[in-house]
Design a protein around this motif. Structure first.
Motif, mmCIF file in Angstrom:
data_model
loop_
_atom_site.group_PDB
_atom_site.id
_atom_site.type_symbol
_atom_site.label_atom_id
_atom_site.label_comp_id
_atom_site.label_asym_id
_atom_site.label_seq_id
_atom_site.Cartn_x
_atom_site.Cartn_y
_atom_site.Cartn_z
ATOM 1 N N ASP A 276 32.278 36.589 39.584
ATOM 2 C CA ASP A 276 33.443 38.108 39.364
ATOM 3 C C ASP A 276 32.703 38.841 39.752
ATOM 4 O OD1 ASP A 276 35.756 37.085 37.590
ATOM 5 O OD2 ASP A 276 34.980 38.481 36.017
ATOM 6 N N ARG A 277 31.909 38.326 41.287
ATOM 7 C CA ARG A 277 31.279 39.914 41.844
ATOM 8 C C ARG A 277 31.472 39.597 43.376
ATOM 9 N NH1 ARG A 277 26.469 39.916 39.676
ATOM 10 N NH2 ARG A 277 26.543 42.393 38.917
ATOM 11 N N ILE A 278 31.060 38.190 43.658
ATOM 12 C CA ILE A 278 31.391 37.859 45.304
ATOM 13 C C ILE A 278 32.938 36.584 45.963
ATOM 14 C CG2 ILE A 278 29.869 36.051 47.686
ATOM 15 C CD1 ILE A 278 27.797 37.266 45.830
ATOM 16 N N ILE A 279 33.462 37.157 46.624
ATOM 17 C CA ILE A 279 34.035 35.796 46.870
ATOM 18 C C ILE A 279 34.461 35.669 48.416
ATOM 19 C CG2 ILE A 279 36.650 36.246 48.163
ATOM 20 C CD1 ILE A 279 36.680 39.200 46.758
ATOM 21 N N LEU A 280 33.847 33.819 48.088
ATOM 22 C CA LEU A 280 32.810 33.136 48.728
ATOM 23 C C LEU A 280 33.554 31.557 47.880
ATOM 24 C CD1 LEU A 280 29.970 32.997 49.905
ATOM 25 C CD2 LEU A 280 29.327 31.667 47.599
ATOM 26 N N GLY A 281 34.117 31.223 49.753
ATOM 27 C CA GLY A 281 34.239 29.774 49.432
ATOM 28 C C GLY A 281 34.927 29.257 50.467
ATOM 29 N N GLU A 282 36.066 28.345 50.721
ATOM 30 C CA GLU A 282 36.566 28.172 51.403
ATOM 31 C C GLU A 282 38.419 28.933 50.876
ATOM 32 O OE1 GLU A 282 37.905 25.997 47.885
ATOM 33 O OE2 GLU A 282 35.925 26.342 48.970
ATOM 34 N N PRO A 283 38.974 28.695 52.203
ATOM 35 C CA PRO A 283 40.071 29.441 52.676
ATOM 36 C C PRO A 283 40.807 29.643 51.060
ATOM 37 C CG PRO A 283 40.122 28.295 54.507
ATOM 38 C CD PRO A 283 39.018 27.698 53.338
ATOM 39 N N GLU A 284 41.153 28.795 50.691
ATOM 40 C CA GLU A 284 42.127 28.557 49.608
ATOM 41 C C GLU A 284 41.642 29.368 48.088
ATOM 42 O OE1 GLU A 284 43.157 25.467 51.621
ATOM 43 O OE2 GLU A 284 41.101 26.153 51.503
ATOM 44 N N THR A 285 40.394 29.016 47.927
ATOM 45 C CA THR A 285 39.429 30.259 47.169
ATOM 46 C C THR A 285 39.534 31.961 47.100
ATOM 47 O OG1 THR A 285 38.333 28.311 46.345
ATOM 48 C CG2 THR A 285 37.210 30.563 45.937
ATOM 49 N N CYS A 286 39.023 31.829 48.797
ATOM 50 C CA CYS A 286 39.444 33.524 49.077
ATOM 51 C C CYS A 286 40.499 33.898 48.696
ATOM 52 C CB CYS A 286 38.689 33.327 50.335
ATOM 53 S SG CYS A 286 37.097 32.636 50.451
ATOM 54 N N ILE A 287 41.609 33.026 49.076
ATOM 55 C CA ILE A 287 43.107 33.421 48.694
ATOM 56 C C ILE A 287 43.315 34.096 47.618
ATOM 57 C CG2 ILE A 287 45.589 33.663 49.127
ATOM 58 C CD1 ILE A 287 44.927 31.645 51.774
ATOM 59 N N ARG A 288 42.912 33.365 47.019
ATOM 60 C CA ARG A 288 43.378 33.163 44.925
ATOM 61 C C ARG A 288 42.320 34.711 44.867
ATOM 62 N NH1 ARG A 288 42.402 28.618 44.074
ATOM 63 N NH2 ARG A 288 40.040 28.413 43.919
ATOM 64 N N GLU A 289 41.294 34.386 44.949
ATOM 65 C CA GLU A 289 39.975 35.655 44.511
ATOM 66 C C GLU A 289 41.178 36.814 44.827
ATOM 67 O OE1 GLU A 289 37.165 35.762 42.561
ATOM 68 O OE2 GLU A 289 38.945 34.033 41.836
ATOM 69 N N PHE A 290 41.091 37.318 46.054
ATOM 70 C CA PHE A 290 41.744 38.686 47.172
ATOM 71 C C PHE A 290 42.433 38.736 45.980
ATOM 72 C CE2 PHE A 290 39.504 37.928 51.179
ATOM 73 C CZ PHE A 290 38.562 38.078 51.412
ATOM 74 N N HIS A 291 43.828 38.052 46.187
ATOM 75 C CA HIS A 291 44.773 37.893 44.937
ATOM 76 C C HIS A 291 44.443 38.696 43.384
ATOM 77 C CE1 HIS A 291 48.488 36.983 47.806
ATOM 78 N NE2 HIS A 291 47.973 35.973 48.090
ATOM 79 N N ARG A 292 43.146 37.950 43.324
ATOM 80 C CA ARG A 292 43.768 37.940 42.011
ATOM 81 C C ARG A 292 42.856 39.748 41.209
ATOM 82 N NH1 ARG A 292 38.245 37.336 38.036
ATOM 83 N NH2 ARG A 292 37.075 36.370 39.277
ATOM 84 N N TRP A 293 41.382 39.970 42.328
ATOM 85 C CA TRP A 293 41.184 41.125 42.511
ATOM 86 C C TRP A 293 42.526 42.478 42.681
ATOM 87 C CZ3 TRP A 293 36.359 43.319 42.149
ATOM 88 C CH2 TRP A 293 35.048 42.110 42.220
ATOM 89 N N HIS A 294 43.563 42.305 44.138
ATOM 90 C CA HIS A 294 44.327 42.940 43.966
ATOM 91 C C HIS A 294 44.734 43.643 42.517
ATOM 92 C CE1 HIS A 294 47.915 45.019 45.316
ATOM 93 N NE2 HIS A 294 48.830 43.428 45.126
ATOM 94 N N GLU A 295 45.548 41.934 41.853
ATOM 95 C CA GLU A 295 46.542 42.204 40.612
ATOM 96 C C GLU A 295 45.333 43.010 39.518
ATOM 97 O OE1 GLU A 295 47.040 38.380 39.972
ATOM 98 O OE2 GLU A 295 49.239 37.737 41.566
ATOM 99 N N ALA A 296 44.067 42.864 39.350
ATOM 100 C CA ALA A 296 43.656 43.206 38.609
ATOM 101 C C ALA A 296 43.158 44.858 38.863
ATOM 102 C CB ALA A 296 42.308 42.715 38.466
ATOM 103 N N THR A 297 43.272 45.508 40.057
ATOM 104 C CA THR A 297 42.731 46.922 40.357
ATOM 105 C C THR A 297 43.921 47.467 40.709
ATOM 106 O OG1 THR A 297 41.690 45.897 43.218
ATOM 107 C CG2 THR A 297 40.649 45.948 40.921
ATOM 108 N N GLY A 298 44.760 47.240 41.639
ATOM 109 C CA GLY A 298 45.598 47.388 42.347
ATOM 110 C C GLY A 298 45.503 47.944 43.551
ATOM 111 N N ALA A 299 44.417 47.777 44.164
ATOM 112 C CA ALA A 299 43.995 47.947 45.641
ATOM 113 C C ALA A 299 44.252 47.273 46.764
ATOM 114 C CB ALA A 299 41.856 47.650 45.730
ATOM 115 N N ASP A 300 44.810 47.600 47.367
ATOM 116 C CA ASP A 300 45.220 47.124 48.746
ATOM 117 C C ASP A 300 44.829 46.378 50.002
ATOM 118 O OD1 ASP A 300 45.852 49.106 49.708
ATOM 119 O OD2 ASP A 300 47.969 49.135 49.744
ATOM 120 N N TYR A 301 43.665 47.378 50.072
ATOM 121 C CA TYR A 301 42.135 47.533 51.348
ATOM 122 C C TYR A 301 40.951 46.800 50.801
ATOM 123 C CZ TYR A 301 41.258 49.313 55.674
ATOM 124 O OH TYR A 301 41.179 49.173 56.825
#
Length: 335
Positions: A276-301
């Motif tokens: 729950d701190r570092i976004i790390l892994g293969e592309p599919e994992t990173c895509i999923r994590e960026f979407h998760r952080w975006h949805e939780a925070t509302g940030a788009d940058y």
């Protein structure tokens, strides 16, 4: 979503020359531009044994001269160490030279060595910071003004030419503790989060920022600075990036920064701190994590810290590969 990279020029490992590291950072910025990244940012420290940049605007200017569309920025300039009129003029000059590609990120600073280098007291940093932000904004109007504060007194000042961007370059504020986060909401065009906080702590911090921004009549904008790495597998990402990010986190842990305060030595492992701190892994994992952080925070940058000054790495070729894979396998799926 938009993505930027955060870079640094550390004391080079393995006997490399520092000018070679500068060449590598410029090449990484050019590669980021070609790969769909929006920006490249640089920070500031002084007397740092790892060789953190003392003059990020100079390096940002070099990158701007070698790119066409990539935005360049600072995250952050330690504003209490500088005269605000100089900062306003330097940023205006880079804004004109780059045709509107500069973002000014500023912060109050937290390392005593930075302030010792200029004979300044850390006790005055917040007050100097707030006065400096007000002065910079007045400078950028191009109109004559005077200013009478506790730290700066200016009479009949007019800064011309005006910036290229209308009305001015964006002024982002980096912060971590609640008082500084509220200040970012009151004074900044955007808030830049700390990269080493957990998702839950980041959400709580953003809530503080948004409330302060709304009370000040500002439109909130959140920039998520994150430690992140993409590779063909999680194991490869951990092997390449893990030692570098852990070197930075150990520095924070040893200096008892809030996000690691009280953590025992036995807890200080990549598996533990990455969760729950570092976004790390293969592309599919990173895509999923960026979407998760975006949805939780509302940030788009997202501002991704790929190169770590505390270790000097990862190696340049590994950073170039990660930038390419972000551009091919992640960014197009985070729009």
């Amino acid at each position: 979503m938009k993505f930027g990279i955060y870079s640094s020029i550390a004391n080079p490992p393995h006997g490399e020359h520092l000018d070679r590291c500068v060449d590598q950072v410029i090449a990484e910025a050019q590669h980021a531009e070609a790969s769909g990244f929006d920006s490249c940012f640089f920070g500031e420290h002084h007397q740092d044994k790892d060789g953190f940049l003392p003059s990020p605007l100079i390096v940002a200017t070099a990158v701007a001269a070698q790119t066409q569309t990539l935005n360049v920025g600072t995250s952050v300039i330690l504003l209490p160490l500088h005269h605000p009129v100089h900062v306003a003029e330097d940023v205006t000059t880079l804004d004109i030279v780059s045709k509107g590609r500069i973002m000014l990120g500023v912060g109050v600073g937290y390392q005593a060595a930075d302030f010792r280098a200029f004979g300044l007291s850390m006790a005055d940093r917040a007050a100097r910071f707030e006065e400096s932000v007000e002065i910079i904004r007045k400078c950028w109007t191009g109109e004559p003004f005077s200013f009478h504060g506790n730290h700066f007194t200016l009479e009949d000042v007019q800064i011309l030419p005006k910036p290229f961007q209308n009305p001015s370059p964006p002024l982002w504020i980096g912060a971590s503790v609640p008082s500084a986060v509220r200040r970012a909401g009151r004074l900044g065009d955007a808030f830049v989060s700390t990269p080493s906080t957990t998702l839950a702590d980041t959400v709580r911090t953003i809530d503080i920022y948004r409330q302060a921004a709304q009370e000040a009549g500002r439109e909130p904008q959140v920039i998520l600075m994150r430690d992140a790495w993409v590779a063909s597998s999680r194991a490869e990402a951990e092997a390449v990036y893990g030692p570098e990010v852990m070197a930075a986190y150990r520095y924070y842990w040893e200096n008892q920064l809030s996000e690691f305060k009280g953590m025992a030595e036995s807890e200080f492992t990549l598996d533990n701190v990455a969760r729950d701190r570092i976004i790390l892994g293969e592309p599919e994992t990173c895509i999923r994590e960026f979407h998760r952080w975006h949805e939780a925070t509302g940030a788009d940058y997202f501002l991704l810290r790929l190169r770590h000054a505390h270790s000097g790495g990862p190696a340049h070729d590994k950073i170039m590969s990660a930038i390419r894979l972000f551009g091919e396998g992640v960014i197009p799926y985070c729009e």
